[in-house]
Design a protein around this motif. Structure first.
Motif, PDB file in Angstrom:
ATOM      1  N   THR A 242       0.860  -1.180   0.000  1.00 32.09           N
ATOM      2  CA  THR A 242       0.000   0.000   0.000  1.00 32.09           C
ATOM      3  C   THR A 242       0.899   1.232   0.000  1.00 32.09           C
ATOM      4  O   THR A 242       1.848   1.298   0.781  1.00 32.09           O
ATOM      5  CB  THR A 242      -0.860   0.014   1.276  1.00 32.09           C
ATOM      6  N   MET A 243       0.611   2.166  -0.871  1.00 29.69           N
ATOM      7  CA  MET A 243       1.483   3.341  -0.966  1.00 29.69           C
ATOM      8  C   MET A 243       1.447   4.136   0.346  1.00 29.69           C
ATOM      9  O   MET A 243       0.366   4.424   0.867  1.00 29.69           O
ATOM     10  CB  MET A 243       1.011   4.226  -2.116  1.00 29.69           C
ATOM     11  N   ARG A 245       1.320   7.080   2.934  1.00 31.30           N
ATOM     12  CA  ARG A 245       0.539   8.318   2.840  1.00 31.30           C
ATOM     13  C   ARG A 245       1.331   9.473   2.224  1.00 31.30           C
ATOM     14  O   ARG A 245       0.831  10.193   1.369  1.00 31.30           O
ATOM     15  CB  ARG A 245       0.082   8.690   4.242  1.00 31.30           C
ATOM     16  N   ARG A 248       1.399   9.546  -1.607  1.00 28.72           N
ATOM     17  CA  ARG A 248       0.158   9.593  -2.398  1.00 28.72           C
ATOM     18  C   ARG A 248      -0.041  10.986  -2.991  1.00 28.72           C
ATOM     19  O   ARG A 248       0.109  11.979  -2.295  1.00 28.72           O
ATOM     20  CB  ARG A 248      -1.042   9.233  -1.498  1.00 28.72           C
ATOM     21  N   TYR A 250      -2.943  11.825  -4.571  1.00 27.32           N
ATOM     22  CA  TYR A 250      -4.389  12.081  -4.538  1.00 27.32           C
ATOM     23  C   TYR A 250      -4.909  12.665  -5.853  1.00 27.32           C
ATOM     24  O   TYR A 250      -5.694  13.609  -5.864  1.00 27.32           O
ATOM     25  CB  TYR A 250      -4.739  12.983  -3.346  1.00 27.32           C
ATOM     26  N   ARG A 295      -9.285   8.546   1.371  1.00 23.82           N
ATOM     27  CA  ARG A 295      -8.032   8.557   0.610  1.00 23.82           C
ATOM     28  C   ARG A 295      -6.780   8.472   1.463  1.00 23.82           C
ATOM     29  O   ARG A 295      -5.761   7.969   1.022  1.00 23.82           O
ATOM     30  CB  ARG A 295      -7.978   9.793  -0.304  1.00 23.82           C
ATOM     31  N   THR A 296      -6.841   8.956   2.696  1.00 27.93           N
ATOM     32  CA  THR A 296      -5.614   8.940   3.500  1.00 27.93           C
ATOM     33  C   THR A 296      -5.500   7.681   4.362  1.00 27.93           C
ATOM     34  O   THR A 296      -4.492   7.474   5.019  1.00 27.93           O
ATOM     35  CB  THR A 296      -5.562  10.163   4.461  1.00 27.93           C
ATOM     36  N   SER A 302      -9.952   2.411   1.311  1.00 27.61           N
ATOM     37  CA  SER A 302      -8.990   3.306   0.667  1.00 27.61           C
ATOM     38  C   SER A 302      -8.551   2.701  -0.664  1.00 27.61           C
ATOM     39  O   SER A 302      -8.159   1.531  -0.726  1.00 27.61           O
ATOM     40  CB  SER A 302      -7.763   3.496   1.566  1.00 27.61           C
ATOM     41  N   TYR A 304      -5.891   3.137  -2.247  1.00 28.00           N
ATOM     42  CA  TYR A 304      -4.475   2.736  -2.204  1.00 28.00           C
ATOM     43  C   TYR A 304      -4.295   1.366  -1.573  1.00 28.00           C
ATOM     44  O   TYR A 304      -3.379   0.621  -1.920  1.00 28.00           O
ATOM     45  CB  TYR A 304      -3.656   3.792  -1.442  1.00 28.00           C
ATOM     46  N   ASP A 331       1.299   2.446 -10.577  1.00 24.10           N
ATOM     47  CA  ASP A 331       1.027   3.533  -9.626  1.00 24.10           C
ATOM     48  C   ASP A 331       0.506   4.771 -10.347  1.00 24.10           C
ATOM     49  O   ASP A 331      -0.322   5.514  -9.817  1.00 24.10           O
ATOM     50  CB  ASP A 331       2.299   3.888  -8.840  1.00 24.10           C
ATOM     51  N   ASN A 335      -3.073   6.691  -9.719  1.00 24.29           N
ATOM     52  CA  ASN A 335      -3.239   8.142  -9.562  1.00 24.29           C
ATOM     53  C   ASN A 335      -4.272   8.692 -10.556  1.00 24.29           C
ATOM     54  O   ASN A 335      -5.057   9.576 -10.222  1.00 24.29           O
ATOM     55  CB  ASN A 335      -1.889   8.849  -9.716  1.00 24.29           C
TER      56      ASN A 335
END
Ligand code: HEC
Ligand code: HEC
Length: 347
Positions: A242-243, A245, A248, A250, A295-296, A302, A304, A331, A335
């Motif tokens: 998982t990327m 935070r 990211r 966003y 998103r976070t 999420s 991600y 990735d 995005n």
């Protein structure tokens, strides 16, 4: 043993010639031309003296091909006048695998090229590899799949039979196939094998192939190498974490049009109208908001997290979401998807 082998090839050649040799009209002579481009890649490789595939099938049986197709598309078929038992209550193979070509250049496994092809040809963008040409591949569940399935995939690596069994039982949350089902699915795979015309070989190579019988050993080996260099023999699988935070973006700098395509042809393929899961996804502001608001986080909601880990099958809830490897979604594409969901959320 060798004699039997040549005898079989001989019979095969006579058989195919009967179908494929047609009179050369232009020269008005009795000269005959084999349409090599219509021949299957594995047959041509055998004729040139290459090794036999482990899952080699001598003869295509149209009835079995049809049964195999039913099993792949519907999970059951008709046998002896009766409907056979479904492979899985939760999935059919085509929920995760396409049946068609997925790249212009079939030596590629680049996610951006795969999406471009899906867009141009209006096909789904799925987490697993296509069955088209799977008969010509020699290695399965490559690289990181061992992390998910452990010892199960070790035996499946070099065997299309075992790979199919692992997927029927584990990826499909179903059961192992019976021998006749396995044979039928293999026959269907054989029917989806690559033809010489699919390889985009240059005119000179094709010319040499047409006079295959008259070539010297070294020339045959050269042709084998050319043919084998023109398609992919295994799809890699790179698992990503998982990327974090702080990495990211966003959606910043992403391409929402690409993202929309991924959303429609991948996520909604399973989630539209809750087809395979309780989670219904559509092109509504609320759907966009769900992803935007999460998103976070590092939870399943999420984007991600879910894309890189999927979910796991558990008792009482056997349907699960397969993870996307880096090869199946980059990735950058993630995005792009976030850029689209942000737009959908009107944020
Ligand atoms: C829920 C998703 C899902 C379903 C349903 C599913 N598969 Fe798969 N399958 C995968 C994934 C993911 C892989 C991993 C390798 C890949 O294809 O990239 C895989 C791999 C395979 C492979 C090896 C391919 C390779 O190149 O590594 C075979 C063969 C296969 N599946 C056959 C089947 C058959 C036959 C069915 C139906 C009975 C089926 N699968 C149903 C997800 C699925
Ligand atoms: C092969 C079918 C399939 C594809 C493709 C797929 N999903 Fe899923 N997804 C599922 C299944 C099945 C579940 C498990 C939920 C359940 O138990 O019903 C799930 C779960 C989820 C969840 C977690 C739901 C929860 O509350 O725990 C999210 C979020 C999600 N998917 C988003 C996506 C997104 C975004 C995409 C596209 C990138 C996507 N899915 C592609 C089948 C799929």
């Amino acid at each position: 043993m060798k004699q039997i082998y040549f005898l079989l090839i001989g019979i095969f050649l006579i058989g195919t010639s009967a179908i494929l040799i047609k009179p050369d009209i232009q020269s008005q002579s009795t000269k005959r031309v084999i349409d090599v481009e219509q021949l299957s890649v594995s047959d041509v490789l055998l004729m040139l003296g290459d090794d036999t595939l482990i899952h080699h099938i001598q003869q295509v049986d149209p009835e079995l091909v049809k049964m195999g197709e039913d099993l792949v598309l519907n999970g059951y078929t008709e046998r002896n006048g009766k409907k056979s038992k479904r492979i899985s209550k939760h999935f059919v193979c085509t929920d995760c695998h396409n049946l068609t070509r997925e790249f212009d250049d079939i030596t590629s496994e680049n996610a951006a090229e795969r999406l471009r092809y899906a867009k141009a040809n209006d096909i789904p963008f799925l987490p697993a590899s296509t069955f088209w040409g799977i008969y010509n591949r020699t290695s399965f569940y490559n690289k990181d799949y061992v992390k998910k399935y452990g010892d199960l995939v070790v035996n499946a690596r070099d065997s299309l039979y075992n790979a199919t069994q692992v997927c029927a039982k584990y990826c499909s949350s179903g059961r192992y196939l019976e021998q006749w089902e396995l044979d039928a699915v293999m026959q269907y795979f054989k029917s989806l094998e690559l033809k010489i015309k699919d390889l985009g070989l240059d005119a000179n190579t094709l010319k040499n192939l047409r006079k295959m019988g008259k070539l010297k050993q070294a020339e045959k080996e050269d042709l084998i190498a050319k043919i084998k260099g023109a398609y992919i023999h295994k799809y890699d699988a790179t698992f990503l974490e998982t990327m974090p935070r702080e990495q990211r973006k966003y959606g910043e700098g992403g391409d929402p049009a690409n993202g929309e395509m991924i959303y429609e042809e991948s996520c909604m393929y399973c989630h539209a109208n809750a087809r395979l899961t309780y989670l219904s996804l559509g092109k509504n502001k609320l759907d966009g908001r769900m992803f935007w608001n999460n998103r976070t986080s590092y939870r399943d909601q999420s984007l991600y997290q879910i894309v890189r880990h999927g979910t796991y099958s558990k008792p009482g809830r056997r349907q699960y979401m397969p993870l996307y490897t880096e090869e199946k979604m980059s990735d950058e594409q993630l995005n792009d998807l976030m850029a689209y969901l942000k737009q959908l959320a009107e944020k």
